[in-house]
Design a protein around this motif. Structure first.
Motif, PDB file in Angstrom:
ATOM      1  N   VAL A  59      12.065 -11.172   5.885  1.00  0.00           N
ATOM      2  CA  VAL A  59      11.401 -10.326   6.714  1.00  0.00           C
ATOM      3  C   VAL A  59      10.163  -9.403   6.354  1.00  0.00           C
ATOM      4  CG1 VAL A  59      12.829  -8.208   5.318  1.00  0.00           C
ATOM      5  CG2 VAL A  59      12.129  -7.872   7.733  1.00  0.00           C
ATOM      6  N   GLN A  60       9.946  -9.484   4.954  1.00  0.00           N
ATOM      7  CA  GLN A  60       8.788  -8.971   4.193  1.00  0.00           C
ATOM      8  C   GLN A  60       7.477  -9.670   4.665  1.00  0.00           C
ATOM      9  OE1 GLN A  60      11.511  -9.149   1.951  1.00  0.00           O
ATOM     10  NE2 GLN A  60      11.588  -7.420   1.050  1.00  0.00           N
TER      11      GLN A  60
ATOM     12  N   THR B 192       9.574   1.807 -13.129  1.00  0.00           N
ATOM     13  CA  THR B 192       8.090   1.879 -13.041  1.00  0.00           C
ATOM     14  C   THR B 192       7.360   2.244 -11.676  1.00  0.00           C
ATOM     15  OG1 THR B 192       8.316  -0.179 -14.556  1.00  0.00           O
ATOM     16  CG2 THR B 192       6.005   0.199 -13.700  1.00  0.00           C
TER      17      THR B 192
ATOM     18  N   THR C  21       2.245  -6.500  -6.949  1.00  0.00           N
ATOM     19  CA  THR C  21       1.656  -5.771  -7.792  1.00  0.00           C
ATOM     20  C   THR C  21       2.508  -5.522  -9.090  1.00  0.00           C
ATOM     21  OG1 THR C  21      -0.094  -4.810  -6.325  1.00  0.00           O
ATOM     22  CG2 THR C  21       0.440  -3.484  -8.367  1.00  0.00           C
TER      23      THR C  21
ATOM     24  N   SER D 252       2.927  -3.755 -13.071  1.00  0.00           N
ATOM     25  CA  SER D 252       2.316  -2.702 -13.834  1.00  0.00           C
ATOM     26  C   SER D 252       3.259  -2.519 -15.069  1.00  0.00           C
ATOM     27  CB  SER D 252       1.679  -1.540 -13.493  1.00  0.00           C
ATOM     28  OG  SER D 252       2.799  -0.666 -12.947  1.00  0.00           O
ATOM     29  N   ASP D 253       2.586  -1.988 -16.309  1.00  0.00           N
ATOM     30  CA  ASP D 253       3.514  -1.327 -17.187  1.00  0.00           C
ATOM     31  C   ASP D 253       3.723   0.090 -16.727  1.00  0.00           C
ATOM     32  OD1 ASP D 253       1.124   0.180 -17.477  1.00  0.00           O
ATOM     33  OD2 ASP D 253       0.530  -0.557 -19.366  1.00  0.00           O
ATOM     34  N   LEU D 254       4.861   0.686 -17.623  1.00  0.00           N
ATOM     35  CA  LEU D 254       4.848   2.134 -16.955  1.00  0.00           C
ATOM     36  C   LEU D 254       4.170   3.126 -16.834  1.00  0.00           C
ATOM     37  CD1 LEU D 254       8.355   1.977 -19.630  1.00  0.00           C
ATOM     38  CD2 LEU D 254       8.653   2.528 -16.938  1.00  0.00           C
TER      39      LEU D 254
ATOM     40  N   ARG E 108       4.386   3.411  -6.719  1.00  0.00           N
ATOM     41  CA  ARG E 108       4.165   2.366  -5.705  1.00  0.00           C
ATOM     42  C   ARG E 108       5.633   2.255  -5.079  1.00  0.00           C
ATOM     43  NH1 ARG E 108       3.311  -1.115 -10.315  1.00  0.00           N
ATOM     44  NH2 ARG E 108       5.109  -1.898 -10.886  1.00  0.00           N
ATOM     45  N   ARG E 109       5.597   1.324  -4.086  1.00  0.00           N
ATOM     46  CA  ARG E 109       6.809   1.037  -3.607  1.00  0.00           C
ATOM     47  C   ARG E 109       7.568  -0.090  -4.345  1.00  0.00           C
ATOM     48  NH1 ARG E 109       8.094  -1.813   1.578  1.00  0.00           N
ATOM     49  NH2 ARG E 109       6.072  -2.911   1.065  1.00  0.00           N
TER      50      ARG E 109
ATOM     51  N   ASN F 117       8.836  -3.184  -5.972  1.00  0.00           N
ATOM     52  CA  ASN F 117       8.902  -4.577  -5.335  1.00  0.00           C
ATOM     53  C   ASN F 117      10.119  -5.450  -5.524  1.00  0.00           C
ATOM     54  OD1 ASN F 117       7.637  -7.047  -4.544  1.00  0.00           O
ATOM     55  ND2 ASN F 117       6.888  -7.637  -6.616  1.00  0.00           N
ATOM     56  N   ILE F 118      11.132  -4.815  -4.441  1.00  0.00           N
ATOM     57  CA  ILE F 118      12.340  -5.657  -4.526  1.00  0.00           C
ATOM     58  C   ILE F 118      12.570  -6.352  -3.252  1.00  0.00           C
ATOM     59  CG2 ILE F 118      14.856  -5.096  -4.712  1.00  0.00           C
ATOM     60  CD1 ILE F 118      13.582  -4.268  -7.372  1.00  0.00           C
ATOM     61  N   ARG F 119      12.785  -7.492  -3.143  1.00  0.00           N
ATOM     62  CA  ARG F 119      12.653  -8.188  -1.832  1.00  0.00           C
ATOM     63  C   ARG F 119      14.169  -8.217  -1.452  1.00  0.00           C
ATOM     64  NH1 ARG F 119       8.058 -10.814  -0.609  1.00  0.00           N
ATOM     65  NH2 ARG F 119       9.274 -12.585   0.198  1.00  0.00           N
ATOM     66  N   SER F 120      14.256  -8.434  -0.008  1.00  0.00           N
ATOM     67  CA  SER F 120      15.819  -8.494   0.568  1.00  0.00           C
ATOM     68  C   SER F 120      15.784 -10.275   1.108  1.00  0.00           C
ATOM     69  CB  SER F 120      15.904  -7.343   1.729  1.00  0.00           C
ATOM     70  OG  SER F 120      14.716  -7.825   2.663  1.00  0.00           O
TER      71      SER F 120
ATOM     72  N   ALA G   1      -2.179  -0.494 -10.189  1.00  0.00           N
ATOM     73  CA  ALA G   1      -0.736  -0.618 -10.338  1.00  0.00           C
ATOM     74  C   ALA G   1       0.014  -0.144  -8.768  1.00  0.00           C
ATOM     75  CB  ALA G   1      -0.129   0.591 -11.306  1.00  0.00           C
ATOM     76  N   ILE G   2      -0.630   0.074  -7.922  1.00  0.00           N
ATOM     77  CA  ILE G   2       0.085   0.670  -6.543  1.00  0.00           C
ATOM     78  C   ILE G   2      -0.105  -0.570  -5.768  1.00  0.00           C
ATOM     79  CG2 ILE G   2       0.067   2.344  -5.131  1.00  0.00           C
ATOM     80  CD1 ILE G   2      -0.433   4.190  -7.284  1.00  0.00           C
TER      81      ILE G   2
ATOM     82  N   ALA H 106       2.772   4.063   0.135  1.00  0.00           N
ATOM     83  CA  ALA H 106       2.657   4.325  -1.121  1.00  0.00           C
ATOM     84  C   ALA H 106       0.969   3.957  -1.454  1.00  0.00           C
ATOM     85  CB  ALA H 106       3.219   3.358  -2.130  1.00  0.00           C
ATOM     86  N   VAL H 107       0.547   2.915  -0.975  1.00  0.00           N
ATOM     87  CA  VAL H 107      -1.101   2.484  -1.215  1.00  0.00           C
ATOM     88  C   VAL H 107      -1.892   3.547  -0.469  1.00  0.00           C
ATOM     89  CG1 VAL H 107      -2.493   0.890  -1.337  1.00  0.00           C
ATOM     90  CG2 VAL H 107      -0.130   0.379  -1.647  1.00  0.00           C
TER      91      VAL H 107
END
Lengths: 257, 644
Positions: free
Chosen positions: B299-300, A149, B278, B280-282, A155-156, A158-161, B424-425, B449-450
């Motif tokens: 870390v995030q 998706t 965020t 979203s659908d496909l 978009r990046r 959303n997979i967290r480490s 979606a972003i 990306a954003v």
């Protein structure tokens, strides 16, 4: 024109590809959003030439003939995503990386001269740069859907480490390590599975591999304090993700007499 | 009023009364060999005759030699899971045929009755109230659930192995903040009423006058618990002490043991950090923003595009402890620790914060002064739901930088920022580069990306906008003084509106010096504006680049080389990469400017922008609330500190 998708396999059990097929509710939408040009497990359509907008590559590089496949996949793909433990760290078959390859061949096969393998099972990233690594043996299907998706909408992912502990605590599972004394690799393992094992009162065995900044030494010390012999601690770090650098280093440290 | 009591055998009447008043009852129950918080059917679900034995990194339930219903210390779960759920949908978005819709997500605020809230945990709820309800921005979901919740508190007449509520002033007795309070005295509960709602429930209970001496038994029990706390911690001086010891060797020592697994923060009843995701659908037509419990150990938490602020475990543990026991007081006027001991028990390797604090205290350097909490401000609701706005013009500044003009009627102060987003972003903080009351300008470099998707917008396209947020350049303090503006790269964008204000008010700003550095001549922003300002006799504009071809006739070299002859009464406004700002302020100070007249604009991971998500912390400050513009001397100590 729809973006072209390829799903390619190297040395693997096909479980990662099956994870994609497991997305039953979304499969039609994926088929509508993407042109599935090549999918080893799922389709008789065979178009390995590319170019591809998104390539999912499963499996480790274990045979010489797989090296050109990987190079070709990279050259033909705008985005190359390595999925699963094998593609990202060599997988369970990397256990042979600690053994004598020639001896194994003669022990296992009646006619070893027919077998062409590399001495080490390698991750894809050792040969070519990959754009994203999705971990798990197999990966979580929701995370796989998120990668697809995110690629489609731009978009990046959303997979967290982060550690499995965050998923475990969000789910409200009682900590198996603290409350029952069950050795658990959750604190050094990357989240994504939804804390499946701790939710069933089992310790995590790290089928998603090391998380970012995994302090394996402190956890291994604690496992020894709780009574596990060092060789057993080493064994726990040398499983599906044993060849991942932090786990490889920790098992080597514990193995020493 | 005479004390009243409820017979233990009549406790079922409390459940009936709470249900009759519309509450769902949740409280402690034995499940999976642990005492957890869950829905309760009646008194039979309470952990009668059970207690817990805890130590650092260990927790076991055990039988008691009596049938007490509340004879155990707090467990892994806290009430935070009900008021601030671990996952929550915040905003729903829809984009179709160029139209963009943002709406708040539906919320479930079915009233809950919390049965068995201990003193430490009631204090913890009140600590989280300050984050989500008492600041300038109110979290509507938390606010609704909290207002609806009914609190049945329970006194602790026995202390747990890891308790130190007496040190933190939150227990063992509960003296206020409850609707009803129970004190378990063998065959009966002493009952106290703390609110009108509590009285209404109490009126449905078969209460009798408590036997003489029950009040005294309560006090004796509390004294006994206070005298047998499993842990103690001297806490009143910790903010200044911890921030005065950011280089203490103990941080390295604890970092070798810490797993950065985040368990301490997720079991902590006051930790409030969350991520905004965020989903979203496909096709990107339907999207939403969800939040999930996050932790300063990930870390995030401290990461933006191109920068990781707390890469080492040492940085993260220090962030947690200095925040919990120190910065919290500056942010919210109260310590973030209530002495419940959860972080000690549920740390897989048994790190004990009371020991860490004692070790730092034993060989500490002097404490430093800490800033006071901000003054209360009028509340703003639904802070996470963007307004929809449209791009009216796009100007390409450089290869990867554009300025969007967005139709948006809003008053802002130069230096503030907006959250700009696409459904979606995602959403990112972008400083306001200008505006006229009917529209705002945002200058965006496409790096992620954003920002890449925002920079690709065209006139007529819709986007989401929230704000303005944060502090502003001190333009009033600059009136009548020489102003030195130092900008690096896209750092000129947050200063553009300030420069335009100064250009428009000649009497107030008699002398403005702009020193601007960029990588190459092709990276210079706002070349029209630079010429316009340079043409103003009050302005002195010097531009320098790192690399240039033969046709460049301006300066070459870093911007700090232009900082000379600074008037002693000047005010300096500095914006650019953190490293560049550090060198610039040092050069300004070396040229005679006092640090309290230098201002910088900081960047951290601003995800909610309303001081709720905790990710943009910089010591005692939230960059989104107390910044992004800071007087330099207020953050100087943290500025050169690695890993903050």
């Amino acid at each position: 024109m729809k973006p072209r998708l390829a799903v390619i396999k190297l040395a693997s059990c096909d479980g990662c590809q099956v994870t994609l097929l497991d997305l039953e509710d979304e499969l039609l939408a994926i088929g509508e959003a993407l042109d599935v040009a090549h999918f080893t497990e799922a389709s008789s359509r065979f178009d390995p030439d590319g170019p591809f907008d998104l390539t999912l590559i499963e499996g480790s590089v274990s045979q010489p003939r797989q090296i050109p496949i990987v190079r070709h996949a990279r050259a033909m793909s705008k985005r190359l995503v390595a999925i699963g433990a094998c593609a990202n760290t060599g997988g369970l078959q990397a256990l042979r990386n600690w053994a004598n390859h020639e001896e194994y061949l003669s022990l296992v096969y009646a006619r070893p001269e027919y077998i062409e393998t590399l001495a080490e099972s390698k991750p894809v990233s050792e040969l070519v740069p990959v754009d994203f690594e999705l971990n798990g043996c197999p990966p979580d299907r929701h995370q796989l859907l998120e990668v697809i998706t995110a690629f489609l909408v731009g978009r990046r992912p959303n997979i967290r480490s982060e550690s499995v502990c965050l998923e475990c605590k969000r789910a409200g599972h009682v900590c198996v390590h603290v409350a029952y004394g069950i050795p658990c690799l959750g604190p050094v393992t990357q989240a994504g599975c939804g804390a499946l094992c701790p939710g069933k009162r089992r310790g995590c065995y790290s089928c998603f591999g090391p998380r970012e900044n995994a302090n394996t030494g402190s956890l291994a010390d604690d496992l020894e304090r709780k009574g596990l012999p060092p060789a057993e601690v080493a064994r726990r770090f040398r499983l599906i993700y044993g060849w991942a650098p932090p786990f490889r280093a920790e098992s080597a440290r514990r193995e020493k007499p | 009023m005479t004390a009243q009591a409820l017979a233990r055998d009549d406790l079922g009447a409390l459940f009936d009364a709470l249900r009759a008043e519309g509450y769902r009852v949740v409280g402690p129950t034995l499940r999976d060999d642990a005492i957890v918080l869950a829905d309760l059917r009646g008194p039979e679900d309470l952990p009668a005759g059970w207690t817990v034995r805890q130590g650092p990194g260990t927790y076991r339930v055990e039988r008691r030699d009596d049938e007490a219903l509340f004879g155990f210390a707090v467990g892994q779960h806290s009430w935070k899971g009900f008021l601030f759920p671990s996952r929550e949908r915040l905003v729903e978005m829809r984009r179709e045929d160029g139209a963009l819709e943002h709406r708040p997500a539906a919320r479930d605020a079915a009233p809950l009755a919390f049965l068995g809230v201990r003193g430490c945990d009631l204090a913890a709820i009140e600590v989280q109230d300050r984050t989500f309800m008492r600041g300038r921005h109110v979290d509507p979901g938390y606010d609704a659930r909290r207002r609806a919740a009914f609190v049945v508190a329970v006194d602790c007449l026995e202390a747990g192995d890891l308790c130190f509520c007496a040190s933190m002033g939150t227990g063992p007795g509960v003296e206020r903040g409850f609707d009803l309070r129970l004190t378990e005295l063998g065959p009966r509960f002493l009952v106290a009423v703390g609110s009108a709602r509590g009285a209404s429930v109490a009126a449905r209970l078969p209460l009798r006058a408590a036997p003489a001496g029950d009040e005294r038994r309560r006090r004796d029990g509390l004294d006994d618990a206070r005298a047998h706390m499993g842990r103690t911690m001297q806490a009143d001086d910790l903010p200044g002490l911890l921030f005065g010891n950011l280089d203490h060797p103990r941080w390295d020592d604890v970092a070798a043991r810490c797993l950065a697994c985040a368990n301490c923060t997720l079991v902590c009843p006051t930790c409030f950090c969350f991520s905004v995701e965020t989903v979203s659908d496909l096709s990107g037509t339907e999207a939403r923003r969800d939040r999930a419990w996050d932790s300063c150990f990930t870390v995030q938490h401290g990461q933006i595009h191109g920068a990781t602020f707390r890469p080492r475990i040492k940085d993260r543990y220090r962030q947690w402890l200095t925040h919990k026991l120190g910065a919290w007081v500056s942010q919210f006027g109260v310590s973030g620790c209530t002495g419940c001991g959860r972080c000690i028990a549920w740390c897989p390797v048994g790190i004990d914060l009371t020991e860490e604090v004692a070790a730092i205290r034993a060989t500490s350097r002097p404490a430093v002064a800490m800033p006071p909490p901000p003054a209360p401000a009028p509340a703003v609701r639904e802070p996470m739901v963007p307004a929809t706005a449209r791009v009216t013009a796009v100007r390409r500044e450089t290869d990867d930088v554009v300025t969007l003009r967005i139709a948006h009627e809003i008053a802002f102060r130069p230096g503030q920022f907006h959250m700009l987003g696409l459904p979606a972003i995602g959403e990112v903080p972008i400083s306001i580069a200008g505006g006229d009351g009917r529209s705002v300008d945002h200058t965006i470099r496409a790096v992620g990306a954003v920002s890449g998707a925002l920079a690709a917008l065209e006139p007529g396209h819709a986007l989401g906008i929230r704000g303005p947020f944060g502090s502003a350049w001190p333009l009033e303090a600059c009136v009548g003084r020489p102003v030195v503006v130092v900008a690096g790269g896209v750092g000129l964008a947050p200063l553009r509106a300030a420069l335009d204000t100064m250009a428009a008010r000649p009497l107030d700003y008699p002398s403005v010096r702009l020193l601007y550095g960029a990588r190459t001549p092709a990276d210079l922003l706002f070349t029209d504006d630079l010429q316009r300002w340079a043409a103003d006799p009050r302005f002195a504009v010097r531009v320098t680049v790192d690399h240039a071809g033969a046709d460049w006739r301006g300066d070459v070299g870093v911007v700090t080389r232009l900082i000379t002859d600074v008037p002693p009464d000047a005010v300096a406004l500095v914006c650019g990469p953190e490293m560049m700002m550090g060198f610039s302020v040092r050069a300004l100070c070396a040229a005679g400017l006092p640090a309290e007249r230098a201002y910088v604009s900081m960047e951290r991971n601003m995800a909610c922008a309303v001081a709720h998500c905790g990710r943009c912390q910089l010591g005692p400050y939230f960059v989104c609330r107390d910044g992004p513009v800071f007087r330099f001397d207020r953050i100087a100590r943290l500025f050169d500190q690695e890993g903050f």
